[in-house]
Structures are given as structure tokens and as C-alpha cells.
Design a protein around this motif. Structure first.
Motif, PDB file in Angstrom:
ATOM      1  N   VAL A   1       0.838  -1.198   0.000  1.00 17.60           N
ATOM      2  CA  VAL A   1       0.000   0.000   0.000  1.00 17.60           C
ATOM      3  C   VAL A   1       0.880   1.258   0.000  1.00 17.60           C
ATOM      4  O   VAL A   1       0.464   2.328  -0.429  1.00 17.60           O
ATOM      5  CB  VAL A   1      -0.955  -0.015   1.216  1.00 17.60           C
ATOM      6  CG1 VAL A   1      -1.689   1.306   1.343  1.00 17.60           C
ATOM      7  CG2 VAL A   1      -1.962  -1.153   1.047  1.00 17.60           C
ATOM      8  N   LEU A   2       2.128   1.097   0.463  1.00 20.01           N
ATOM      9  CA  LEU A   2       3.010   2.266   0.573  1.00 20.01           C
ATOM     10  C   LEU A   2       3.184   2.968  -0.769  1.00 20.01           C
ATOM     11  O   LEU A   2       3.332   2.324  -1.800  1.00 20.01           O
ATOM     12  CB  LEU A   2       4.373   1.850   1.119  1.00 20.01           C
ATOM     13  CG  LEU A   2       4.378   1.434   2.588  1.00 20.01           C
ATOM     14  CD1 LEU A   2       5.774   1.024   3.009  1.00 20.01           C
ATOM     15  CD2 LEU A   2       3.857   2.553   3.465  1.00 20.01           C
ATOM     16  N   GLY A   3       3.153   4.272  -0.722  1.00 16.68           N
ATOM     17  CA  GLY A   3       3.311   5.071  -1.926  1.00 16.68           C
ATOM     18  C   GLY A   3       1.988   5.398  -2.592  1.00 16.68           C
ATOM     19  O   GLY A   3       1.949   6.165  -3.538  1.00 16.68           O
ATOM     20  N   SER A   4       0.901   4.815  -2.082  1.00 14.80           N
ATOM     21  CA  SER A   4      -0.394   5.067  -2.714  1.00 14.80           C
ATOM     22  C   SER A   4      -1.317   5.887  -1.817  1.00 14.80           C
ATOM     23  O   SER A   4      -2.440   6.192  -2.213  1.00 14.80           O
ATOM     24  CB  SER A   4      -1.067   3.744  -3.087  1.00 14.80           C
ATOM     25  OG  SER A   4      -1.308   2.980  -1.924  1.00 14.80           O
TER      26      SER A   4
END
Lengths: 352, 352
Positions: B182-185
Motif C-alpha cells: 500500500v506504501l506510496g499510494s
């Protein structure tokens, strides 16, 4: 008149998912919302405005009674199906490249040329490319102030611009390289660690930058680079604008950035440019390097505006400004701009 | 005369390690080699030319009998100690920023201005900044062909440009984020995952690009951006060259890239430019996008030349070329260029 009916075509893709998020959080102007995708995805459930909607297969009848149909699908699907939606009575708002350069299709950025929405002889309105959008929202207010003559652009494009498969590819690659602290410091070792699964990209993205996006066009230009040139000219109404773009993919999930060198017809000053940007719709000015404030993907992701900073007047040309822009390529770069255009149409319908 | 004595000052740093690698692999022109570093590192062992050398503490006597002293240390150490080396009879080749813009110190890139080595009234020769070097080796042959007037540059700079601590910081961050897809979104989630340890950077590099390198100078320009401008002018002997650079750090370990828009005094053609680059020393042309061939850090790392590709003549200005360049910032960008200058001095000593 009752609230208009909206169809979201391509509702199960990366942009479609953001579209459903946006429809749940923006002021509601829609009656019925239909979610549409390929036959393969028909029957799936999608959350939108707190309701659970069932995905319908794309076929002509799905557009009956639809006022506005938003398309987030590949070019060839849009080329075939946007006219079908129009023939069934809808206005089509298309996020593909199929119609952007069609003389009879306006290319609309609501902060810049909202009036063009009414100029739609084919019943189709096009949404610009994600790289163009992030940048043009920041450049347009400067153009109004100083009269734009030329753009030299270098992009830092996120993998989600290539869809969910792009995001999955980067995460897969990062999982493979994590923990190996020699990677990236010897020739070829990143290629070896990542293996053959490059997803939609011509080379590994982990620990790399790839100066390529799209397909090969004339004289070595990529399709993405030509889109930025042609769309910037059309949106700003400047058919002779000089544009040179170099498009580069970087290991960022979401958030396209662009280094912009803009040359104007008159002298510029950085403080005047900042003032124009402070007052511009769809822009947030983040320009305090001493405090560590400049536009970056990890901050811009999930937000609506174009983040603009690093404003500097060229030391060698008093008519040139350098700046850096970051925008969420799935939101303003795709779903948000499409939703904004659709909302202009909803307002037009409501005023009849 | 016997083979000259070389001192490598800063032998235990990231660039110093590459220097010892290079001295082991290049044609040997040196007699004794002394490795020198801070008192803290004195007594450590360093491998060089198959020998194990003991690091000596930096003090004046260490330069006695030295013919050439290469410095890869911070600006303030160079500023103090390069003159000491000279006073003890050595010629100093300095890779810091301390002397680059000194009128009495030549700024030498052996492929471009080797004759400047002899013009050293202070006994000091400066090595250019890593971002300048990658780019200038490719631009100089085009300048000779077409007469350069202006450069608009956007960089994609690797973390090793900030030293080993930069490399460690990126690897630490990548280890923290790997596996969380999920990181970066979502806004802020990369900052949260990475935590407060930003190393030498003003923001996280993992899944991000950071439009900042160096310190804040006049009118919003960074020190790195001004270095590229000033050094390009000095190396090419073009005091009025127009240069606008935007310097950006990317999550790459080693390999600085630059998107270059170069404007010349005469019309250019892409094939003629390719031919000039094919024949240029220190350059490798990789320009076949259809075959996936363009310059990239994961390929250029660990190699000597500047990798050049994506050559396109501007569609709107027949005097302008766009290209993309990648070079190893620790090799040509630092240790290699220093070693090449030192070898010019060795040849000069041998010819006496």
C-alpha cells in the motif's frame, strides 16, 4: 430535472477505483451511477457512495438512459465505445488517447478552459494525459501572467501510470532486492536480481530510472513525449508553442513530477510567479527549500492539486522560469479531471 | 626518472574505495602509492594493486616525496590540505568544490581540456562535480560540432553522490518498506514507514524523488544547480553559456542521469550528433529505443564512459537537441576523472 445518470466505464481498473473513491467523497451531483467493465469483470461488486454496485458488462444497452459516460479504458475500447454511448444519448468523457487530438473533440482542464465543454460536436470530451495534466495546471496561470512561448520538460513518472500491473511490478521488484546491499553498485546485478519479469516496462524500475514511456514515434520521440507537446498546445490554445519533453519512468508508485523550464514573452519575476500560483485554482505552492518544502510524490499522492515549488528565474534569461511540479497521476492526472468535466456537464444539465 | 609517487587522500571513503579499485585495474604508472585518511582511520588496511596498504594519518610529512596527491575529502579539508601537499612538492588533484571556480586553478576533464593541466599556478588542479561530469563529456563533442549556446538540464541523481551514508540510508529505507504494497499510494504513509532517519537527505528517498541537492544559494537555486552552471562554463571555456539546471535526487544507488536540452548556434541533425558521439572519447552511444536501448543507471554503474542516448532534434527548433545521459558518479563523476588527471601529470613527469 432529476439528478443525471452517470456511467463509469472501466470501473475495475486502477483509475476506475480512484474514480469510485472520488464519487464517494465529492459533492454528489449524480442520481444513478452505473459501473461498467469488460465481460470478464461483470458481476463483481464495487463500493461507491456507500452503496455496493454490481459491475455490468460493456454493451450498447448499458448506456440507455445515461447522461454522462466516463471512460477509463484502453484507446481502442474508447474509440469503439464512446461513439456508442453518444448514440444512446450520453455525453462521453474519455480519458484515453483516442480523441484528444480530434479537432471536433475539446480537450478540457476545468481550471483552464472549462468553456470548451460546450464545444462538443461529436458529443465527446477528452481528458488529457496524466503527465500533461500535472504540469499544465501550474503552467497555465503563469502563461496568463507572462505569455508562454516555450516549454522544456523532463518528467519523473510513477509506475501506476502504467496501471495496477505497473504498481505490482515495482513492489515485486522491491521485494526481490530488499536486504541485498550490494545491488545497484555493480553492473548488471539489479537486472539479475529482478529477473525477466519487467511487467509493462522495458527495464527494471527498482534502483533505476528508465528514460522511456509509451511507444516509438517519429525521429526517436516517444508517444508520451509527443502527447505532452500536442496536448499542451491544444489546452492552452497555443498552436505554435515550442515544447521539448523527455519522459522518464522512476521507482515511485503514484505521483508524476515534471521539471519545467518555461520561457515567456515578457520578463518574469519569481515572486510575481509565486503570487499568480497562490491565487490559481488547483495549485498548491510548496516553495521553501530552507524548510525542506518542495513538491514530492510521497506528499502529493492522494491529493487533488498540482504541487508546485522550486520557482527560480533563470540566471541567464529574464524571461525564463524554472520550477518543479508534482501531481497525483491517478487523480488530477486521470480520475479527478474526468470527474470535474463530468460535473461541468451535470451543472449544464441542471441549468436547462 | 623513476615512477612517480602518488598519495590518495580520503582513501577510506566511498570515492576512495573506487579510486583503489581503479588504481588496481588501470595501466600502472605509479611507483609508491600512499593511502591517507583522517587520524580516526589511520592503521586500517586498504587493498590496492594487489598490495595491502596501511592508511596513514593526514599530516604535512605524509606528502614528503609525493609527486601527485589526489584529494577526495570535504571542501574544508581540501581547502586546508591541498596547499600543504603543494608546499611539500606535490601537485594536488582535488575532487572537492574548494578550488573549482578559482581563476588560478584549472578545472580539467581529460577528454575535453587536457592542455589545461599545465596551467596550474597554485599547483592545484580541480575535478568537476559529479553531475557536471556525466553530462559534459557527452555535450562537449556536440559543442565542437555545432557551437553550444544554452543548456536546460534536469538531473536524476543517485544517493551515493551523498557518500556511503547516502547508500546506507536508501537501503535501510527500502528494507523498511519492502512487502507493504500500500506504501506510496496514500499520502504520508512512506514518511511514516521510513521514520525520522533521513540520513543526509531532506526527505525519504524510497518510493520518492526529492528536488533538492546541496545547500540553498541565491534566489532559490541550490548549490548543486549553480555548480553545474559555473563548471560547465569553465570547462567548455564559454563564460556566457546559458545554463538552467534542476537537480533532483532519485532512489538509485549509483549512476547520475541528466535529461539535456542543448541549444546550438547552428542547425543540428540527430544522425550527425550520433556520429560525433560515436567518435568521442569517454562516450558510449546507446540509442535504440525499439530494442530497449537507452542509458540507465543499472547498466552504467561500474563502467567508465558516459552513456548517451535518446537523441532527438527538437520538433520546434532546428538548433536544439534533446538527449539523456547516465554516468557512474563515483567513477567518471569522481575517482576516474581524478585518476585520469593524475595520469596526465605522471606522463608529464615521465617526459621531463
Amino acid at each position: 430535472m432529476p439528478m443525471p445518470t452517470l456511467a463509469v466505464v472501466g470501473a475495475t481498473g486502477a483509475v476506475g477505483a480512484v474514480m469510485c473513491d472520488l464519487l464517494s467523497s465529492r459533492r454528489n451531483v449524480w442520481g444513478e451511477i452505473r459501473v461498467v467493465a469488460s465481460a470478464r469483470s461483470a458481476g463483481r461488486k464495487v463500493q461507491c457512495r456507500g452503496e455496493e454496485l454490481t459491475v455490468q458488462a460493456l454493451r450498447p444497452e448499458v448506456f440507455d438512459g445515461v447522461d454522462v459516460a466516463m471512460f477509463d479504458v484502453p484507446d481502442e475500447i474508447s474509440a469503439e465505445w464512446a461513439p456508442v454511448a453518444v448514440s444512446r444519448g450520453a455525453v462521453a468523457v474519455d480519458n484515453s488517447g483516442a480523441f484528444r487530438m480530434d479537432r471536433d473533440v475539446p480537450l478540457v482542464v476545468p481550471e483552464i478552459n472549462p468553456e470548451q465543454v460546450r464545444n462538443r460536436p461529436k458529443g465527446i470530451i477528452a481528458n488529457a494525459n496524466c503527465t500533461t495534466l500535472a504540469m499544465i495546471v501550474a503552467v497555465a496561470p503563469l502563461h496568463r501572467e507572462y505569455g508562454l512561448r516555450e516549454l522544456v520538460l523532463a518528467s519523473y513518472q510513477a509506475v501506476s501510470g502504467a496501471g495496477q500491473v505497473g504498481v505490482d511490478t515495482l513492489h515485486d521488484q522491491l521485494a526481490k532486492i530488499a536486504g541485498d546491499r550490494v545491488l545497484g553498485s555493480r553492473p548488471g546485478n539489479v537486472r539479475q536480481a529482478v529477473g525477466d519479469d519487467l511487467g509493462p516496462f522495458p527495464a527494471p524500475l527498482a534502483l533505476n530510472v528508465v528514460p522511456w514511456a509509451g511507444s516509438l514515434k517519429e525521429a526517436g520521440w516517444s508517444s508520451e513525449e509527443l502527447k505532452v507537446r500536442n496536448e499542451s498546445r491544444k489546452i492552452l490554445g497555443l498552436p505554435d508553442l515550442k515544447v521539448s519533453a523527455t519522459c522518464v519512468r522512476v521507482p515511485v508508485v503514484t505521483g508524476h513530477s515534471v521539471a519545467v523550464h518555461a520561457v515567456f514573452g515578457t520578463e518574469v519575476d519569481a515572486e510575481g510567479a509565486r503570487e499568480a500560483l497562490r491565487n490559481a485554482p488547483g495549485v498548491i505552492l510548496v516553495d521553501d527549500p530552507a524548510a525542506g518544502e518542495f513538491p514530492m510524490p510521497i506528499d502529493a499522492v492522494g491529493t487533488d492539486p498540482s504541487w508546485v515549488g522550486r520557482l527560480r528565474r533563470s540566471m541567464d534569461d529574464p524571461r525564463a522560469l524554472d520550477l518543479f511540479v508534482t501531481g497525483d497521476n491517478l487523480r488530477k492526472g486521470a480520475a479527478l479531471n474526468t470527474a470535474q468535466i463530468a460535473e461541468l456537464l451535470a451543472a449544464e444539465l441542471a441549468s436547462r
